[in-house]
Design a protein around this motif. Structure first.
Motif, PDB file in Angstrom:
ATOM      1  N   LYS A   1       0.830  -1.196   0.000  1.00  0.00           N
ATOM      2  CA  LYS A   1       0.000   0.000   0.000  1.00  0.00           C
ATOM      3  C   LYS A   1       0.870   1.253   0.000  1.00  0.00           C
ATOM      4  O   LYS A   1       1.859   1.333   0.738  1.00  0.00           O
ATOM      5  CB  LYS A   1      -0.931  -0.002   1.212  1.00  0.00           C
TER       6      LYS A   1
ATOM      7  N   PHE B   1      -2.008 -11.394  -9.089  1.00  0.00           N
ATOM      8  CA  PHE B   1      -2.521 -10.521  -8.044  1.00  0.00           C
ATOM      9  C   PHE B   1      -3.996 -10.763  -7.753  1.00  0.00           C
ATOM     10  O   PHE B   1      -4.599 -10.049  -6.967  1.00  0.00           O
ATOM     11  CB  PHE B   1      -2.289  -9.048  -8.394  1.00  0.00           C
ATOM     12  N   ALA B   2      -4.593 -11.761  -8.401  1.00  0.00           N
ATOM     13  CA  ALA B   2      -6.007 -12.088  -8.153  1.00  0.00           C
ATOM     14  C   ALA B   2      -6.179 -12.465  -6.682  1.00  0.00           C
ATOM     15  O   ALA B   2      -5.263 -13.025  -6.080  1.00  0.00           O
ATOM     16  CB  ALA B   2      -6.442 -13.240  -9.047  1.00  0.00           C
TER      17      ALA B   2
ATOM     18  N   HIS C   1      -7.353  -9.456  -6.544  1.00  0.00           N
ATOM     19  CA  HIS C   1      -7.287  -8.001  -6.617  1.00  0.00           C
ATOM     20  C   HIS C   1      -7.189  -7.554  -8.068  1.00  0.00           C
ATOM     21  O   HIS C   1      -6.775  -8.314  -8.936  1.00  0.00           O
ATOM     22  CB  HIS C   1      -6.095  -7.481  -5.822  1.00  0.00           C
ATOM     23  N   ARG C   2      -7.532  -6.324  -8.305  1.00  0.00           N
ATOM     24  CA  ARG C   2      -7.463  -5.759  -9.633  1.00  0.00           C
ATOM     25  C   ARG C   2      -6.214  -4.901  -9.739  1.00  0.00           C
ATOM     26  O   ARG C   2      -5.898  -4.140  -8.824  1.00  0.00           O
ATOM     27  CB  ARG C   2      -8.711  -4.913  -9.889  1.00  0.00           C
ATOM     28  N   ARG C   3      -5.499  -5.041 -10.826  1.00  0.00           N
ATOM     29  CA  ARG C   3      -4.310  -4.216 -11.044  1.00  0.00           C
ATOM     30  C   ARG C   3      -4.749  -2.830 -11.482  1.00  0.00           C
ATOM     31  O   ARG C   3      -5.505  -2.672 -12.428  1.00  0.00           O
ATOM     32  CB  ARG C   3      -3.431  -4.856 -12.121  1.00  0.00           C
ATOM     33  N   HIS C   4      -4.286  -1.823 -10.763  1.00  0.00           N
ATOM     34  CA  HIS C   4      -4.591  -0.442 -11.121  1.00  0.00           C
ATOM     35  C   HIS C   4      -3.351   0.392 -10.830  1.00  0.00           C
ATOM     36  O   HIS C   4      -2.794   0.326  -9.740  1.00  0.00           O
ATOM     37  CB  HIS C   4      -5.776   0.094 -10.327  1.00  0.00           C
TER      38      HIS C   4
END
Length: 164
Positions: free
Chosen positions: A94, A113-114, A116-119
């Motif tokens: 973070k 990273f699933a 989660h979404r890569r942003h």
């Protein structure tokens, strides 16, 4: 190979990336362009020569037969994607921020990273036009000179002291 590549220029095309984004229904943020750059360039900050090659963008080596161009591109694709000494894997936390110099580094997103979404938000400054100064040295040549190590023979003479 290093000496041979120094005299070559590559075509960098953004069309493949734009076409892929269009095919997925995603936004293309800028008009794709094709540019010609030296395959080996000099970093104006360090003064070091480096390969200026991005696997997702280089489509041809200028002035050589297509079969030879494709072979060099395949070789450099393999070199940049599989040579572990050339890689950094960033373990995101973070509020992390990562910086790299596009003049000597490639960026490649890895998966895993699933759920989660890569942003990410990417900011890129406009840099100078890539050039090769034939009098420039590689990082290896500078370190060898600084520490009194043997200069690596790279002139194709058949003599080899690499890794000696």
């Amino acid at each position: 190979m290093q000496k041979y590549l120094e005299g070559l220029e590559a075509l960098h095309s953004a069309h493949v990336q734009a076409d892929g984004s269009n095919a997925l229904g995603r936004t293309v943020r800028r008009k794709p362009v094709v540019t010609k750059h030296p395959l080996i360039r000099l970093n104006p900050v360090t003064g070091w020569k480096s390969v200026f090659f991005n696997p997702g963008f280089v489509t041809a080596i200028v002035g050589i037969p297509k079969a030879e161009s494709n072979t060099i591109i395949n070789y450099l694709n393999e070199l940049t994607s599989t040579t572990q000494e050339n890689h950094v894997r960033f373990q995101w936390q973070k509020n992390d921020v990562a910086f790299w110099d596009n003049r000597v580094c490639n960026h490649s997103a890895s998966y895993g990273f699933a759920p989660h979404r890569r942003h990410a938000v990417r900011v890129a400054s406009t840099a100078e036009r890539p050039v090769l100064d034939p009098t420039g040295r590689s990082q290896e040549e500078e370190i060898n000179a600084r520490y009194g190590l043997l200069e690596v023979i790279k002139d194709g003479s058949g003599l080899a002291n690499y890794n000696d």
